[in-house]
Design an enzyme around this catalytic site. Structure first.
Site, PDB file in Angstrom:
ATOM      1  N   ASP A 123      -2.594 -51.960 -10.046  1.00 11.58           N
ATOM      2  CA  ASP A 123      -1.568 -52.742 -10.724  1.00 11.58           C
ATOM      3  C   ASP A 123      -1.890 -52.766 -12.217  1.00 11.58           C
ATOM      4  O   ASP A 123      -2.924 -53.300 -12.622  1.00 11.58           O
ATOM      5  CB  ASP A 123      -1.581 -54.155 -10.133  1.00 11.58           C
ATOM      6  CG  ASP A 123      -0.575 -55.104 -10.757  1.00 11.58           C
ATOM      7  OD1 ASP A 123      -0.011 -54.792 -11.830  1.00 11.58           O
ATOM      8  OD2 ASP A 123      -0.377 -56.183 -10.169  1.00 11.58           O
ATOM      9  N   THR A 139       9.085 -42.632 -13.523  1.00  7.26           N
ATOM     10  CA  THR A 139       9.026 -42.151 -12.138  1.00  7.26           C
ATOM     11  C   THR A 139       9.589 -43.139 -11.119  1.00  7.26           C
ATOM     12  O   THR A 139       9.705 -42.794  -9.946  1.00  7.26           O
ATOM     13  CB  THR A 139       7.590 -41.792 -11.734  1.00  7.26           C
ATOM     14  OG1 THR A 139       6.775 -42.968 -11.802  1.00  7.26           O
ATOM     15  CG2 THR A 139       7.026 -40.698 -12.627  1.00  7.26           C
ATOM     16  N   GLY A 189      10.557 -53.180 -11.840  1.00  5.45           N
ATOM     17  CA  GLY A 189       9.398 -52.302 -11.835  1.00  5.45           C
ATOM     18  C   GLY A 189       8.286 -52.766 -12.749  1.00  5.45           C
ATOM     19  O   GLY A 189       7.977 -53.960 -12.837  1.00  5.45           O
ATOM     20  N   VAL A 190       7.679 -51.808 -13.454  1.00  4.75           N
ATOM     21  CA  VAL A 190       6.578 -52.089 -14.371  1.00  4.75           C
ATOM     22  C   VAL A 190       7.013 -53.084 -15.442  1.00  4.75           C
ATOM     23  O   VAL A 190       6.294 -54.025 -15.763  1.00  4.75           O
ATOM     24  CB  VAL A 190       6.069 -50.779 -15.030  1.00  4.75           C
ATOM     25  CG1 VAL A 190       5.094 -51.066 -16.154  1.00  4.75           C
ATOM     26  CG2 VAL A 190       5.425 -49.877 -13.988  1.00  4.75           C
ATOM     27  N   ASP A 191       8.200 -52.880 -15.976  1.00  6.62           N
ATOM     28  CA  ASP A 191       8.717 -53.738 -17.041  1.00  6.62           C
ATOM     29  C   ASP A 191       8.762 -55.203 -16.600  1.00  6.62           C
ATOM     30  O   ASP A 191       8.253 -56.099 -17.283  1.00  6.62           O
ATOM     31  CB  ASP A 191      10.108 -53.250 -17.441  1.00  6.62           C
ATOM     32  CG  ASP A 191      10.623 -53.834 -18.738  1.00  6.62           C
ATOM     33  OD1 ASP A 191       9.825 -54.334 -19.546  1.00  6.62           O
ATOM     34  OD2 ASP A 191      11.841 -53.771 -18.953  1.00  6.62           O
ATOM     35  N   ASN A 232      12.846 -50.976 -20.513  1.00  6.97           N
ATOM     36  CA  ASN A 232      14.226 -50.528 -20.679  1.00  6.97           C
ATOM     37  C   ASN A 232      14.589 -50.779 -22.144  1.00  6.97           C
ATOM     38  O   ASN A 232      13.896 -51.486 -22.860  1.00  6.97           O
ATOM     39  CB  ASN A 232      15.183 -51.185 -19.679  1.00  6.97           C
ATOM     40  CG  ASN A 232      15.321 -52.672 -19.868  1.00  6.97           C
ATOM     41  OD1 ASN A 232      15.555 -53.150 -20.981  1.00  6.97           O
ATOM     42  ND2 ASN A 232      15.187 -53.419 -18.787  1.00  6.97           N
ATOM     43  N   TYR A 254      13.997 -44.507 -12.819  1.00  6.05           N
ATOM     44  CA  TYR A 254      14.562 -43.395 -13.588  1.00  6.05           C
ATOM     45  C   TYR A 254      14.380 -42.053 -12.893  1.00  6.05           C
ATOM     46  O   TYR A 254      14.721 -41.008 -13.424  1.00  6.05           O
ATOM     47  CB  TYR A 254      13.980 -43.371 -14.996  1.00  6.05           C
ATOM     48  CG  TYR A 254      14.441 -44.523 -15.873  1.00  6.05           C
ATOM     49  CD1 TYR A 254      15.352 -45.476 -15.434  1.00  6.05           C
ATOM     50  CD2 TYR A 254      13.946 -44.656 -17.157  1.00  6.05           C
ATOM     51  CE1 TYR A 254      15.765 -46.530 -16.246  1.00  6.05           C
ATOM     52  CE2 TYR A 254      14.350 -45.708 -17.980  1.00  6.05           C
ATOM     53  CZ  TYR A 254      15.262 -46.628 -17.515  1.00  6.05           C
ATOM     54  OH  TYR A 254      15.665 -47.658 -18.328  1.00  6.05           O
TER      55      TYR A 254
END
Length: 169
Positions: A10, A123, A32-34, A24, A126
């Site tokens: 993580d 990945t 997600g990661v954001d 974004n 997107y």
């Protein structure tokens, strides 16, 4: 010389000078990661992102560019936000994905960061194919002059880790 390492885990749990956010263009959080970085990092990140939107990035951060904010409650000094391209089977956007990595390293150098943790940009939502994204990420980092001493790719699941491991050799 920059050391490249791979970690399965993580990214919000990493200790690094800078953590790269697969943001974004709005810079206001997302999935997600954001979303994970904004949630774990707390409101200070969103506050700085709002200031960036109110000043230099009124229309959002362009794809392939990078900008830094505080890391808030993360175990890092900075978050480097970069907007990856959406994968297209009809248009080659590899240069934009490579730019995300180059620009993030440029920002890291400006900040004086020596350790930088990257996710597998583009990945997730997107849809960039993992093996291709890994090749572009690793080649770009290897070929970009930087004072960063360690670039750590933090890969959330085994398939991402395996894709990067196959390309790092």
């Amino acid at each position: 010389m920059t050391t490249l390492t791979l970690v399965r885990g993580d990214i919000t749990r990493q200790t690094a000078d800078a953590i790269v956010n697969a943001a974004n263009s709005s810079l206001l959080g997302g999935g997600g990661v954001d979303g994970a970085i904004h949630r774990r990092g707390g409101p200070a990140i969103l506050e700085e992102c709002r200031k960036l939107r109110a000043s230099r990035y009124g229309k959002g951060l362009p794809t392939g560019r990078a900008v830094a904010t505080t890391a808030g409650d993360l175990d890092a000094h900075w978050v480097i936000h970069t907007v990856g391209p959406v994968f297209s089977s009809t248009e080659d956007r590899s240069d934009l994905l490579a730019s995300c990595h180059r620009e993030s390293l440029r920002v890291a150098d400006e900040l004086g960061a020596r350790t930088v943790a990257f996710p597998a940009i583009s990945t997730g939502a997107y849809r960039w194919p993992l093996r291709a994204a890994a090749r572009i990420a690793l080649e770009t980092v290897r070929n970009t002059p930087t004072d960063v001493e360690e670039v750590r790719f933090v890969l959330f699941d085994q398939s991402a880790y395996d894709a990067f491991a196959a390309q790092i050799r």
